[in-house]
Design a protein around this motif. Structure first.
Motif, PDB file in Angstrom:
ATOM      1  N   ARG A 289      -0.487  11.825  -0.054  1.00 60.42           N
ATOM      2  CA  ARG A 289       0.167  10.541  -0.275  1.00 60.42           C
ATOM      3  C   ARG A 289       1.435  10.362   0.533  1.00 60.42           C
ATOM      4  O   ARG A 289       1.810   9.240   0.835  1.00 60.42           O
ATOM      5  CB  ARG A 289       0.469  10.348  -1.765  1.00 60.42           C
ATOM      6  N   LEU A 290       2.111  11.440   0.872  1.00 60.76           N
ATOM      7  CA  LEU A 290       3.383  11.322   1.582  1.00 60.76           C
ATOM      8  C   LEU A 290       3.245  11.335   3.094  1.00 60.76           C
ATOM      9  O   LEU A 290       4.218  11.108   3.801  1.00 60.76           O
ATOM     10  CB  LEU A 290       4.349  12.435   1.133  1.00 60.76           C
ATOM     11  N   GLN A 291       2.042  11.605   3.598  1.00 63.67           N
ATOM     12  CA  GLN A 291       1.855  11.599   5.048  1.00 63.67           C
ATOM     13  C   GLN A 291       1.944  10.185   5.575  1.00 63.67           C
ATOM     14  O   GLN A 291       1.375   9.248   4.997  1.00 63.67           O
ATOM     15  CB  GLN A 291       0.498  12.210   5.421  1.00 63.67           C
ATOM     16  N   VAL A 292       2.674  10.034   6.652  1.00 64.22           N
ATOM     17  CA  VAL A 292       2.823   8.713   7.276  1.00 64.22           C
ATOM     18  C   VAL A 292       1.642   8.478   8.198  1.00 64.22           C
ATOM     19  O   VAL A 292       1.333   9.311   9.043  1.00 64.22           O
ATOM     20  CB  VAL A 292       4.159   8.650   8.055  1.00 64.22           C
TER      21      VAL A 292
ATOM     22  N   VAL B 274      -2.281  23.686  -7.115  1.00 63.02           N
ATOM     23  CA  VAL B 274      -2.718  23.511  -5.730  1.00 63.02           C
ATOM     24  C   VAL B 274      -3.257  22.088  -5.529  1.00 63.02           C
ATOM     25  O   VAL B 274      -2.935  21.419  -4.541  1.00 63.02           O
ATOM     26  CB  VAL B 274      -3.772  24.567  -5.351  1.00 63.02           C
ATOM     27  N   ALA B 275      -4.067  21.607  -6.458  1.00 63.16           N
ATOM     28  CA  ALA B 275      -4.651  20.272  -6.331  1.00 63.16           C
ATOM     29  C   ALA B 275      -3.578  19.181  -6.384  1.00 63.16           C
ATOM     30  O   ALA B 275      -3.623  18.221  -5.599  1.00 63.16           O
ATOM     31  CB  ALA B 275      -5.683  20.049  -7.434  1.00 63.16           C
ATOM     32  N   LEU B 276      -2.620  19.319  -7.282  1.00 65.26           N
ATOM     33  CA  LEU B 276      -1.557  18.320  -7.366  1.00 65.26           C
ATOM     34  C   LEU B 276      -0.673  18.339  -6.130  1.00 65.26           C
ATOM     35  O   LEU B 276      -0.239  17.295  -5.643  1.00 65.26           O
ATOM     36  CB  LEU B 276      -0.727  18.536  -8.636  1.00 65.26           C
ATOM     37  N   THR B 277      -0.422  19.531  -5.594  1.00 65.72           N
ATOM     38  CA  THR B 277       0.360  19.625  -4.359  1.00 65.72           C
ATOM     39  C   THR B 277      -0.386  18.969  -3.204  1.00 65.72           C
ATOM     40  O   THR B 277       0.216  18.245  -2.394  1.00 65.72           O
ATOM     41  CB  THR B 277       0.666  21.100  -4.034  1.00 65.72           C
ATOM     42  N   ALA B 278      -1.684  19.173  -3.111  1.00 63.40           N
ATOM     43  CA  ALA B 278      -2.484  18.535  -2.061  1.00 63.40           C
ATOM     44  C   ALA B 278      -2.452  17.012  -2.206  1.00 63.40           C
ATOM     45  O   ALA B 278      -2.386  16.286  -1.203  1.00 63.40           O
ATOM     46  CB  ALA B 278      -3.922  19.050  -2.113  1.00 63.40           C
TER      47      ALA B 278
ATOM     48  N   GLY C  29       0.826  -1.218   0.000  1.00 63.67           N
ATOM     49  CA  GLY C  29       0.000   0.000   0.000  1.00 63.67           C
ATOM     50  C   GLY C  29       0.851   1.254   0.000  1.00 63.67           C
ATOM     51  O   GLY C  29       0.517   2.243  -0.652  1.00 63.67           O
ATOM     52  N   ARG C  30       1.949   1.220   0.735  1.00 64.37           N
ATOM     53  CA  ARG C  30       2.847   2.375   0.774  1.00 64.37           C
ATOM     54  C   ARG C  30       3.525   2.565  -0.576  1.00 64.37           C
ATOM     55  O   ARG C  30       3.738   3.700  -1.014  1.00 64.37           O
ATOM     56  CB  ARG C  30       3.888   2.193   1.885  1.00 64.37           C
ATOM     57  N   CYS C  31       3.868   1.471  -1.242  1.00 67.06           N
ATOM     58  CA  CYS C  31       4.456   1.584  -2.584  1.00 67.06           C
ATOM     59  C   CYS C  31       3.489   2.263  -3.544  1.00 67.06           C
ATOM     60  O   CYS C  31       3.898   3.080  -4.373  1.00 67.06           O
ATOM     61  CB  CYS C  31       4.861   0.206  -3.112  1.00 67.06           C
ATOM     62  N   LEU C  32       2.198   1.939  -3.428  1.00 68.86           N
ATOM     63  CA  LEU C  32       1.190   2.606  -4.267  1.00 68.86           C
ATOM     64  C   LEU C  32       1.108   4.086  -3.951  1.00 68.86           C
ATOM     65  O   LEU C  32       1.007   4.916  -4.856  1.00 68.86           O
ATOM     66  CB  LEU C  32      -0.186   1.963  -4.070  1.00 68.86           C
ATOM     67  N   GLU C  33       1.146   4.436  -2.664  1.00 63.97           N
ATOM     68  CA  GLU C  33       1.095   5.846  -2.285  1.00 63.97           C
ATOM     69  C   GLU C  33       2.302   6.606  -2.818  1.00 63.97           C
ATOM     70  O   GLU C  33       2.169   7.725  -3.318  1.00 63.97           O
ATOM     71  CB  GLU C  33       1.028   5.975  -0.765  1.00 63.97           C
ATOM     72  N   LEU C  34       3.479   6.013  -2.721  1.00 62.80           N
ATOM     73  CA  LEU C  34       4.684   6.674  -3.220  1.00 62.80           C
ATOM     74  C   LEU C  34       4.652   6.810  -4.740  1.00 62.80           C
ATOM     75  O   LEU C  34       5.083   7.828  -5.289  1.00 62.80           O
ATOM     76  CB  LEU C  34       5.930   5.906  -2.765  1.00 62.80           C
ATOM     77  N   ALA C  35       4.132   5.794  -5.418  1.00 61.00           N
ATOM     78  CA  ALA C  35       4.004   5.880  -6.875  1.00 61.00           C
ATOM     79  C   ALA C  35       3.009   6.969  -7.264  1.00 61.00           C
ATOM     80  O   ALA C  35       3.243   7.724  -8.215  1.00 61.00           O
ATOM     81  CB  ALA C  35       3.576   4.530  -7.446  1.00 61.00           C
ATOM     82  N   ASP C  36       1.901   7.078  -6.527  1.00 58.28           N
ATOM     83  CA  ASP C  36       0.926   8.145  -6.784  1.00 58.28           C
ATOM     84  C   ASP C  36       1.548   9.522  -6.572  1.00 58.28           C
ATOM     85  O   ASP C  36       1.326  10.447  -7.346  1.00 58.28           O
ATOM     86  CB  ASP C  36      -0.301   8.003  -5.878  1.00 58.28           C
ATOM     87  N   ALA C  37       2.327   9.669  -5.505  1.00 55.65           N
ATOM     88  CA  ALA C  37       2.994  10.944  -5.230  1.00 55.65           C
ATOM     89  C   ALA C  37       3.987  11.275  -6.333  1.00 55.65           C
ATOM     90  O   ALA C  37       4.090  12.430  -6.771  1.00 55.65           O
ATOM     91  CB  ALA C  37       3.706  10.893  -3.879  1.00 55.65           C
ATOM     92  N   ASP C  38       4.710  10.282  -6.817  1.00 56.79           N
ATOM     93  CA  ASP C  38       5.661  10.488  -7.907  1.00 56.79           C
ATOM     94  C   ASP C  38       4.949  10.965  -9.178  1.00 56.79           C
ATOM     95  O   ASP C  38       5.405  11.892  -9.845  1.00 56.79           O
ATOM     96  CB  ASP C  38       6.418   9.185  -8.162  1.00 56.79           C
ATOM     97  N   CYS C  39       3.818  10.345  -9.483  1.00 60.49           N
ATOM     98  CA  CYS C  39       3.037  10.759 -10.659  1.00 60.49           C
ATOM     99  C   CYS C  39       2.505  12.179 -10.493  1.00 60.49           C
ATOM    100  O   CYS C  39       2.539  12.975 -11.434  1.00 60.49           O
ATOM    101  CB  CYS C  39       1.878   9.795 -10.896  1.00 60.49           C
ATOM    102  N   ALA C  40       2.022  12.494  -9.299  1.00 61.77           N
ATOM    103  CA  ALA C  40       1.495  13.837  -9.049  1.00 61.77           C
ATOM    104  C   ALA C  40       2.599  14.880  -9.150  1.00 61.77           C
ATOM    105  O   ALA C  40       2.376  15.981  -9.669  1.00 61.77           O
ATOM    106  CB  ALA C  40       0.815  13.898  -7.677  1.00 61.77           C
ATOM    107  N   LEU C  41       3.795  14.557  -8.673  1.00 65.19           N
ATOM    108  CA  LEU C  41       4.912  15.502  -8.789  1.00 65.19           C
ATOM    109  C   LEU C  41       5.317  15.708 -10.243  1.00 65.19           C
ATOM    110  O   LEU C  41       5.650  16.829 -10.641  1.00 65.19           O
ATOM    111  CB  LEU C  41       6.099  15.017  -7.959  1.00 65.19           C
TER     112      LEU C  41
END
Length: 122
Positions: A117-120, A108-112, A57-69
């Motif tokens: 996604r990066l919050q632990v 703003v939306a992408l930053t949010a 699940g964390r790998c998915l969150e990190l991948a989502d954050a990478d895509c958003a960045l």
């Protein structure tokens, strides 16, 4: 007894009318193939998140954050080009205040999305 001249009212499987399976493109870098990989948890480069000691699940969150960045960078580049055109270009080339506001709202939306996604979570 004669057979009815009307078709059955029950749904029947007809292989000739079946929708084709999701055929993967021969090119793994094709748009649809890349989009499917991103949907299954690939990062912005189309590859799974490289850290293996993370929970799935964390790998998915990190991948989502990478895509958003990656998306955030693209939107900011477009925003910067639009602002430079406003300052230095011809007035008819300016995109307009509504487009500029829309680009800022996308940032703003992408930053949010990245922050979420990066919050632990404990």
């Amino acid at each position: 007894m004669n057979a009815s001249e009307f078709r059955s009212l029950h749904a029947q499987y007809d292989p000739a009318n079946a929708e084709p399976e999701h055929e993967l493109s021969a090119d793994p870098n094709a748009f649809v193939a890349t989009l499917r990989r991103i949907g299954t948890g690939a990062a912005s480069d189309g590859q799974p998140w490289p850290e293996r000691r993370q929970l799935p699940g964390r790998c998915l969150e990190l991948a989502d954050a990478d895509c958003a960045l990656a998306g955030l960078r693209v939107v900011q580049e477009v925003l910067l080009a639009a602002e430079r055109t406003r300052q230095n270009g011809a007035p008819e080339e300016y995109l307009g205040d509504r487009v500029m506001e829309g680009l800022m709202m996308a940032c703003v939306a992408l930053t949010a999305q990245v922050v979420e996604r990066l919050q632990v979570r404990e």
